[in-house]
Motif scaffolding. Structure first.
Motif, PDB file in Angstrom:
ATOM      1  N   ALA A 131      46.272  37.585  28.963  1.00  0.00           N
ATOM      2  CA  ALA A 131      46.468  38.622  29.980  1.00  0.00           C
ATOM      3  C   ALA A 131      45.161  38.959  30.690  1.00  0.00           C
ATOM      4  CB  ALA A 131      47.053  39.878  29.339  1.00  0.00           C
ATOM      5  N   THR A 132      44.066  38.990  29.936  1.00  0.00           N
ATOM      6  CA  THR A 132      42.781  39.350  30.530  1.00  0.00           C
ATOM      7  C   THR A 132      42.296  38.276  31.488  1.00  0.00           C
ATOM      8  OG1 THR A 132      42.221  40.581  28.519  1.00  0.00           O
ATOM      9  CG2 THR A 132      40.429  40.097  30.046  1.00  0.00           C
ATOM     10  N   GLU A 133      42.359  37.009  31.055  1.00  0.00           N
ATOM     11  CA  GLU A 133      41.914  35.948  31.956  1.00  0.00           C
ATOM     12  C   GLU A 133      42.815  35.871  33.189  1.00  0.00           C
ATOM     13  OE1 GLU A 133      40.244  31.488  31.486  1.00  0.00           O
ATOM     14  OE2 GLU A 133      42.385  31.713  31.030  1.00  0.00           O
ATOM     15  N   PHE A 137      42.150  36.192  37.552  1.00  0.00           N
ATOM     16  CA  PHE A 137      42.604  35.339  38.639  1.00  0.00           C
ATOM     17  C   PHE A 137      43.553  36.068  39.586  1.00  0.00           C
ATOM     18  CE2 PHE A 137      40.700  32.281  35.853  1.00  0.00           C
ATOM     19  CZ  PHE A 137      40.085  31.417  36.759  1.00  0.00           C
ATOM     20  N   GLU A 138      44.265  37.064  39.080  1.00  0.00           N
ATOM     21  CA  GLU A 138      45.058  37.911  39.974  1.00  0.00           C
ATOM     22  C   GLU A 138      44.131  38.639  40.940  1.00  0.00           C
ATOM     23  OE1 GLU A 138      48.391  38.172  40.159  1.00  0.00           O
ATOM     24  OE2 GLU A 138      48.644  36.678  38.570  1.00  0.00           O
ATOM     25  N   ALA A 155      44.422  44.850  41.147  1.00  0.00           N
ATOM     26  CA  ALA A 155      45.195  43.735  40.606  1.00  0.00           C
ATOM     27  C   ALA A 155      45.007  43.575  39.104  1.00  0.00           C
ATOM     28  CB  ALA A 155      44.812  42.442  41.316  1.00  0.00           C
ATOM     29  N   VAL A 156      43.827  43.957  38.587  1.00  0.00           N
ATOM     30  CA  VAL A 156      43.569  43.794  37.149  1.00  0.00           C
ATOM     31  C   VAL A 156      44.480  44.707  36.339  1.00  0.00           C
ATOM     32  CG1 VAL A 156      41.854  44.056  35.323  1.00  0.00           C
ATOM     33  CG2 VAL A 156      41.187  43.052  37.520  1.00  0.00           C
ATOM     34  N   PHE A 237      36.430  38.587  30.660  1.00  0.00           N
ATOM     35  CA  PHE A 237      36.254  37.361  31.425  1.00  0.00           C
ATOM     36  C   PHE A 237      35.605  37.722  32.758  1.00  0.00           C
ATOM     37  CE2 PHE A 237      39.562  36.274  28.456  1.00  0.00           C
ATOM     38  CZ  PHE A 237      39.371  34.928  28.176  1.00  0.00           C
ATOM     39  N   GLU A 238      34.785  36.808  33.287  1.00  0.00           N
ATOM     40  CA  GLU A 238      34.060  37.114  34.525  1.00  0.00           C
ATOM     41  C   GLU A 238      33.778  35.839  35.317  1.00  0.00           C
ATOM     42  OE1 GLU A 238      29.913  39.399  35.839  1.00  0.00           O
ATOM     43  OE2 GLU A 238      30.056  38.480  33.855  1.00  0.00           O
ATOM     44  N   HIS A 239      33.884  35.973  36.640  1.00  0.00           N
ATOM     45  CA  HIS A 239      33.434  34.939  37.565  1.00  0.00           C
ATOM     46  C   HIS A 239      32.622  35.587  38.682  1.00  0.00           C
ATOM     47  CE1 HIS A 239      35.003  31.060  36.460  1.00  0.00           C
ATOM     48  NE2 HIS A 239      36.238  31.519  36.297  1.00  0.00           N
TER      49      HIS A 239
END
Length: 266
Positions: A131-133, A137-138, A155-156, A237-239
């Motif tokens: 769900a977190t990852e 992406f959402e 969105a998160v 998670f992070e980008h």
């Protein structure tokens, strides 16, 4: 007098190219660290691995010494949300470890994070990671010029809350470039009021921090490590993401980690 909003720095041309290089290096180091995780390792050993990989690539940690932080990376286990410090803690089968890597290459920063299972983890924790990852992406799917930042942020929480999880509100994502933390702040919930309109050249570090239970957190006596208020699991998670004229560009692109296939659910 109204408070002036700080300017969001727009990156162009050569600046974006340098951020691509920094992001790629940060992603490579993160993937190498994640692949090395196994039961019996200490978090200090993982941090030392990061230091060696940074030296090999002629870059430095964006975290070491930042406001006095003592580690090369942030390593947070189980109920630790973010900002954990590498040390003698030994990873056990069934743990999860959040690895956050920020590097500086030629004056530009790449910042990314993932959550890694230590051996086999339980079903509930697998659902938290997925769900977190996916919430990351959402959020990224809304990174389009002309959208408002609130669409990204909202969105998160919109993704994780129906699944019984909560987002941390005290710590947020951020702009990134020459500095580790630039404008704008990027919370993991829809902020109130008018938020900035996204423009090409903006670079955002989007980083969902999602708890299995309560959203409340507290900081340990070391002054850094953030833990969940109920000591239940947390994932991160992070980008680093570039706003373009078209689709968002992941400057820290890497394979998805928390998929049903990778977690043994298919």
């Amino acid at each position: 007098m109204a408070k002036r909003r700080k300017r969001i720095r727009i990156k162009t041309g050569e600046e974006i190219e340098r951020m691509r290089v920094a992001g790629a290096i940060a992603s490579e180091i993160l993937c190498e660290m994640a692949a090395a995780v196994e039961p019996g390792m200490t978090t200090r050993a993982i941090d030392e691995l990061a230091a060696a990989r940074m030296k090999e690539r002629n870059c430095k940690s964006a975290f070491l010494g930042y406001r006095g932080f003592p580690g090369y990376t942030c390593l947070s286990v189980n109920e630790e949300v973010v900002h954990g410090i590498g040390g003698p803690r030994v990873l056990q089968m069934g743990d999860i470890i959040k690895i956050d890597v920020g590097i500086v290459k030629d004056g530009w920063i790449g910042d990314n994070a993932t959550t890694v299972p230590v051996g086999e983890i339980d079903e509930a924790t697998k659902q938290l990671l997925m769900a977190t990852e996916q919430s990351l992406f959402e959020a990224i799917s809304h990174v389009h010029a002309g959208n408002r930042l609130a669409d990204v942020c909202g969105a998160v929480e919109a993704h994780v809350r129906p699944r019984g999880f909560s987002v941390v509100r005290e710590f947020v994502g951020h702009g990134v470039g020459r500095e580790l933390h630039e404008e704008p702040q990027v919370p993991n919930y829809r902020p109130t009021g008018k938020t900035p309109i996204l423009e090409p050249g903006m670079v955002l570090a989007i980083e969902p921090m999602v708890n299995a239970g309560t959203a409340s957190v507290r900081i340990l006596e070391d002054g850094w490590t953030v833990i969940t208020g109920d000591r239940r699991m947390s994932a991160h998670f992070e980008h680093t993401v570039l706003v373009t004229e078209g689709e968002p560009e992941l400057l820290t692109a890497r394979p998805r980690e928390a998929t049903p296939e990778r977690l043994g659910l298919l």
